[in-house]
Motif scaffolding. Structure first.
Motif, PDB file in Angstrom:
ATOM      1  N   LEU A  89      -5.184  11.555   9.263  1.00  0.00           N
ATOM      2  CA  LEU A  89      -5.398  10.821   8.016  1.00  0.00           C
ATOM      3  C   LEU A  89      -4.988   9.366   8.141  1.00  0.00           C
ATOM      4  O   LEU A  89      -3.883   9.064   8.564  1.00  0.00           O
ATOM      5  CB  LEU A  89      -4.631  11.509   6.887  1.00  0.00           C
ATOM      6  CG  LEU A  89      -4.913  13.005   6.753  1.00  0.00           C
ATOM      7  CD1 LEU A  89      -4.156  13.601   5.589  1.00  0.00           C
ATOM      8  CD2 LEU A  89      -6.399  13.274   6.604  1.00  0.00           C
ATOM      9  N   PHE A  90      -5.893   8.460   7.806  1.00  0.00           N
ATOM     10  CA  PHE A  90      -5.564   7.037   7.912  1.00  0.00           C
ATOM     11  C   PHE A  90      -6.244   6.195   6.850  1.00  0.00           C
ATOM     12  O   PHE A  90      -5.965   5.010   6.732  1.00  0.00           O
ATOM     13  CB  PHE A  90      -5.931   6.510   9.296  1.00  0.00           C
ATOM     14  CG  PHE A  90      -7.420   6.394   9.540  1.00  0.00           C
ATOM     15  CD1 PHE A  90      -8.161   7.511   9.851  1.00  0.00           C
ATOM     16  CD2 PHE A  90      -8.056   5.174   9.436  1.00  0.00           C
ATOM     17  CE1 PHE A  90      -9.524   7.413  10.066  1.00  0.00           C
ATOM     18  CE2 PHE A  90      -9.420   5.058   9.649  1.00  0.00           C
ATOM     19  CZ  PHE A  90     -10.158   6.183   9.960  1.00  0.00           C
ATOM     20  N   ARG A 134      -1.646   9.869   1.941  1.00  0.00           N
ATOM     21  CA  ARG A 134      -0.266   9.848   2.424  1.00  0.00           C
ATOM     22  C   ARG A 134       0.743  10.106   1.318  1.00  0.00           C
ATOM     23  O   ARG A 134       1.906  10.370   1.596  1.00  0.00           O
ATOM     24  CB  ARG A 134       0.029   8.513   3.108  1.00  0.00           C
ATOM     25  CG  ARG A 134      -0.632   8.414   4.465  1.00  0.00           C
ATOM     26  CD  ARG A 134      -0.203   7.167   5.200  1.00  0.00           C
ATOM     27  NE  ARG A 134      -0.726   5.955   4.593  1.00  0.00           N
ATOM     28  CZ  ARG A 134      -1.968   5.523   4.751  1.00  0.00           C
ATOM     29  NH1 ARG A 134      -2.806   6.213   5.498  1.00  0.00           N
ATOM     30  NH2 ARG A 134      -2.372   4.412   4.190  1.00  0.00           N
ATOM     31  N   SER A 137       1.490  15.972  -0.912  1.00  0.00           N
ATOM     32  CA  SER A 137       2.446  16.822  -0.206  1.00  0.00           C
ATOM     33  C   SER A 137       1.834  17.280   1.120  1.00  0.00           C
ATOM     34  O   SER A 137       0.628  17.164   1.330  1.00  0.00           O
ATOM     35  CB  SER A 137       2.791  18.042  -1.052  1.00  0.00           C
ATOM     36  OG  SER A 137       1.721  18.976  -1.000  1.00  0.00           O
TER      37      SER A 137
END
Lengths: 281, 295, 251
Positions: A89-90, A134, A137
């Motif tokens: 994830l980014f 981000r 949870s």
């Protein structure tokens, strides 16, 4: 759907992670991949995703030889969920994160938006489409990662310990989503250390140990081989441990889950006594 | 009654920029030699509580706080972390990131060097800590060659080398396979029994915790919602459901049977207890042997 | 356990002294041939220490770097006789004999000097390096630890990066794009997760260090840094050789 023919893999440093074995998984099966850490489970998944190529033997997915097709091409067929969502994830929003995969496959405009929205709905993340991944949870991030794989609409899902680091409720949620995907026709191969989860969700298990395929069969048959399971540091689900002696004596039918065991015990008690004494009306 | 070694009084903590309290009005007393399990869903405040115990909060991690945490008579807010290091040892979730050195021996030496332990005593303490964790053979191995379970044992040995009276472990088994998890848990039990060490184990897997600890504390949304023996906690159906606790399957079975009116005894927490209760319920399995093979 | 050799037995500072000797000699000579000899001597030391194979990838990297250096410099030197011209019609890309010699000399000097570094790193546990710096050179412990911890992080980061690359490729992310601009933009999906994961790791490590008394005050050390007769001999030999070679070079 998946066919492994004497598949072996040796890392460049000489470590023989997979020692050459064969198996087949049919379309629509839900198979658990179990074994101790270092048994070769993750390596096998990476071979299925084309991220590693077998050093011997052949691995076919949906009729494609994983050694011959590009990883990006294979991604249309095999969705690979990594253990740690933070490795993927980014992007600033869940929506963009879900569009990443299908965009790489060349989708644009409405088709792309539909894929992202559909994937979010499949994992129950529609309310979070504009959220920053981000700030979610760990369990939600894992669902974002799963949805970003689903957005490429692969018929096969390979999942590397999808419940690690989550609490029980989150773990159940993601396993229930995976179960739904399976019911909708996905072929699932899932690594898990949790035998209770395996008992609840899988139909068949492959047991790896030291790079070898130790067991392959329906859950009941695999869990019956306690000697081999013990050698890999695993215990069968508690329902089986509890019922073992009664099953051997023919007093209880075969069970794998607690719910089944409960039903079986109630059945025996009813037979013994008047049902009204056992069960409240 | 012994004086508590850990005393938390009306402790409330907010992370910087956060409107919600991570911990709210916590009161907890733990006596020397206790083995306490701490559980609760993600975000309940378990990790925050451990950081408050070893002084990371408020010395390293800032935020707003109220109330007091006292460890072996020292207020953690006014005692530097380094001073607490010899009293309370900490082990974290990620086996890789918490290790600082290159080899096992150097890892164990790190804390001892920081506390200025003389060289000869340092050697002796390293030897002892390695023996306590039963990894003497790994002494000169590079950490990069160890498995996750071995790394976690090194982290425990490194904490033990400082001879703390308390050990607090934040989900030490979450990244390990079942065999390594069990080894770690057995190790902690031995520490508690043989060395009288006070142990606080944070753990999601209640099925691992329940048969192990005499006392279980449940956190939910920053508050303590239960503090009792595991059996009593698991007896509270509503609490278990609300927190989404993972309870041992054998306990689930007997809760179902109890709800159906077919069982009236104590809830078993382990398979062995379950087998005995099952035998009472259904009669012996016929072979005359104990129905469960002991593991 | 790594193989032990005389190189492993030496005090880290002795190895640093050797490295300094090589650097001094490298600056003293202006011709390619002696510099080639100097570089060869470094590789011979590595061979004698049984680590030539280990450091080969690093040496290969240095050679590539030296090659790039030559390519950038060689066309800039105009004096001397033309050896050949890249595009003869335009007089563009003229290479002269002076330029060729000068660039080869500079490249070899750089190679000889930098090749000592992997030799030292491959034969010295970081911990010994810290101890030597702190005890003998009086470098503050925190700085020595920072340096060595960052070295320790490199393989970990490489592993993380590897996982991230695989995780993004599994999302059909194509790293082998031909377009250079797309390739540059393509670093983001790898760099961002790596950054975030590393920050998380660094934080865990810092907390772990705090809870083990880091910064408590004066500290002791398990190991101690000692100079043996072998160290004295090696340092003396390095001094003598350097002196002799510098004299020859300046003659």
């Amino acid at each position: 759907m998946i066919r492994a023919e004497a598949v072996a893999f040796t890392y460049p440093n000489g470590f023989r992670a997979l020692q050459g074995f064969s198996f087949e998984i049919k379309a629509g099966e839900f198979v658990a991949l179990i074994g101790a850490n270092g048994a070769g489970k993750t390596t096998l998944l990476k071979l299925l995703g084309g991220l590693l190529k077998p050093t011997a033997g052949r691995l076919m997915v949906g009729g494609l030889d994983t050694s011959r097709v590009r990883v990006a091409e294979l991604a249309r067929r095999v969705g690979f969920l990594f253990q740690n969502p933070d490795h993927q994830l980014f992007l600033p929003t869940v929506r963009e994160e879900l569009a990443f995969g299908p965009r790489n496959l060349g989708l644009k405009g409405r088709a792309l938006a539909e894929r992202a929205a559909g994937a979010a709905a499949a994992v129950g993340l529609t309310p979070y489409l504009e959220a920053n991944p981000r700030q979610l949870s760990k369990g939600q991030r894992q669902r974002v990662a799963l949805a970003s794989i689903l957005a490429m609409e692969p018929p096969v899902l390979v999942l590397d310990e999808p419940t690690t680091g989550q609490d029980y409720r989150e773990a159940l949620e993601i396993m229930t989503i995976i179960q739904q995907l399976h019911r909708q026709g996905h072929t699932v191969l899932c690594v898990s250390h949790d035998m209770e989860m395996v008992a609840c969700f899988a139909e068949r298990a492959l047991v790896l140990g030291g790079g070898k395929l130790l067991l392959d069969g329906p859950l009941a048959a695999v869990f019956a081989r306690e000697d081999i399971l013990a050698a890999t540091g695993l215990l069968p689900p508690q329902a089986i441990q509890l019922a073992r002696a009664y099953q051997a004596a023919g007093l209880l039918p075969p069970v794998t889950t607690i719910e089944e065991l409960y039903a079986a015990i109630i059945g025996v008690l009813r037979g013994k006594k008047d049902a009204r004494q056992v069960l409240p009306a | 009654m012994m004086e508590p070694i850990i005393k938390i009084e009306n402790f409330t903590f907010y992370y910087p920029d956060s409107q919600a309290a991570a911990l709210a009005g916590i009161n907890l007393a733990i006596r020397p030699g206790e083995f306490v399990g701490l559980t609760g869903p993600t975000g309940a405040g378990k990790t925050t509580l451990t950081l408050a115990l070893n002084g990371i909060i408020p010395n390293f991690q800032g935020g707003r706080l109220a109330g007091r945490v006292t460890v072996a008579g020292r207020d953690t807010a006014t005692t530097p972390c380094a001073r607490l290091a010899g009293i309370i040892g900490s082990v974290f979730q990620d086996p890789e990131a918490q290790l600082v050195a290159e080899t096992v021996e150097d890892e164990l030496a790190f804390g001892l060097e920081n506390l200025a332990v003389p060289r000869e005593e340092m050697r002796a303490r390293i030897t002892m800590a390695l023996e306590m964790v039963a990894i003497t053979g790994l002494r000169h191995r590079p950490l990069s060659q160890l498995s996750g379970g071995q790394k976690q044992k090194v982290a425990i040995a490194a904490a033990a080398a400082l001879q703390p009276r308390i050990l607090v472990l934040d989900e030490p088994t979450s990244e390990l396979d079942p065999r390594s998890s069990l080894e770690i848990v057995n190790l902690l039990q031995r520490f508690n029994r043989d060395y009288g060490m006070t142990i606080i184990l944070i753990e999601q897997k209640v099925s691992l915790l329940a048969p192990l600890v005499p006392r279980m504390v449940c956190l939910h949304q920053g508050r303590i919602v239960a503090d009792a023996a595991p059996r009593q906690v698991l007896n509270q159906d509503q609490l278990v459901a609300e927190l989404g606790l993972e309870i041992p399957p054998v306990t689930t079975l007997f809760r179902l049977l109890r709800r159906a009116g077919a069982y009236h005894g104590d809830l078993p927490l382990e398979v062995d207890q379950g087998c005995r209760e099952l035998e009472r319920l259904l009669g012996p399995a016929g072979t005359g042997a104990f129905p469960c093979r002991r593991q | 356990m790594p193989a032990r050799s005389f190189l492993h037995e030496l005090n880290p500072l002795t190895k640093v002294a050797w490295s300094l000797a090589v650097i001094t000699v490298a600056f003293a000579f202006q011709q390619p041939l002696p510099l080639l000899g100097l570089w060869a001597s470094v590789l011979v030391v590595a061979l004698a220490g049984g680590i030539l194979k280990t450091i080969l990838p690093a040496i290969r990297g240095l050679i590539i770097f030296a090659g790039i250096f030559i390519l950038f410099q060689i066309f800039l030197i105009g004096e001397g006789n033309t050896v050949f011209t890249l595009i003869p019609g335009l007089g563009f890309g003229r290479v002269t004999d002076v330029g060729l010699t000068a660039c080869t000399m500079l490249a070899l000097r750089m190679l000889a000097m930098t090749s000592t570094i992997p030799v030292i790193l491959a034969t010295t546990p970081p911990k010994e390096m810290i101890v030597a710096f702190v005890e003998k050179l009086r470098v503050p412990y925190v700085y020595a630890l920072m340096l060595v911890t960052s070295l320790r992080f490199i393989p970990t980061l490489q592993e993380e990066l590897h996982l991230i690359v695989q995780a993004q490729r599994a999302r059909a992310y194509d790293l082998e794009s031909r377009n250079i601009f797309r390739r540059l933009a393509g670093i983001v999906p790898l760099a961002l997760p790596l950054l975030l994961v590393s920050v998380q790791r660094a934080r865990t490590m810092a907390i772990s260090m705090e809870t083990r008394g880091f910064g408590a005050g004066p500290r002791t050390s398990l190991r101690t840094s000692t100079f043996s007769a072998l160290d004295a001999g090696v340092i003396a030999a390095c001094l003598l050789c350097t002196l002799a070679l510098v004299l020859i070079a300046l003659r």
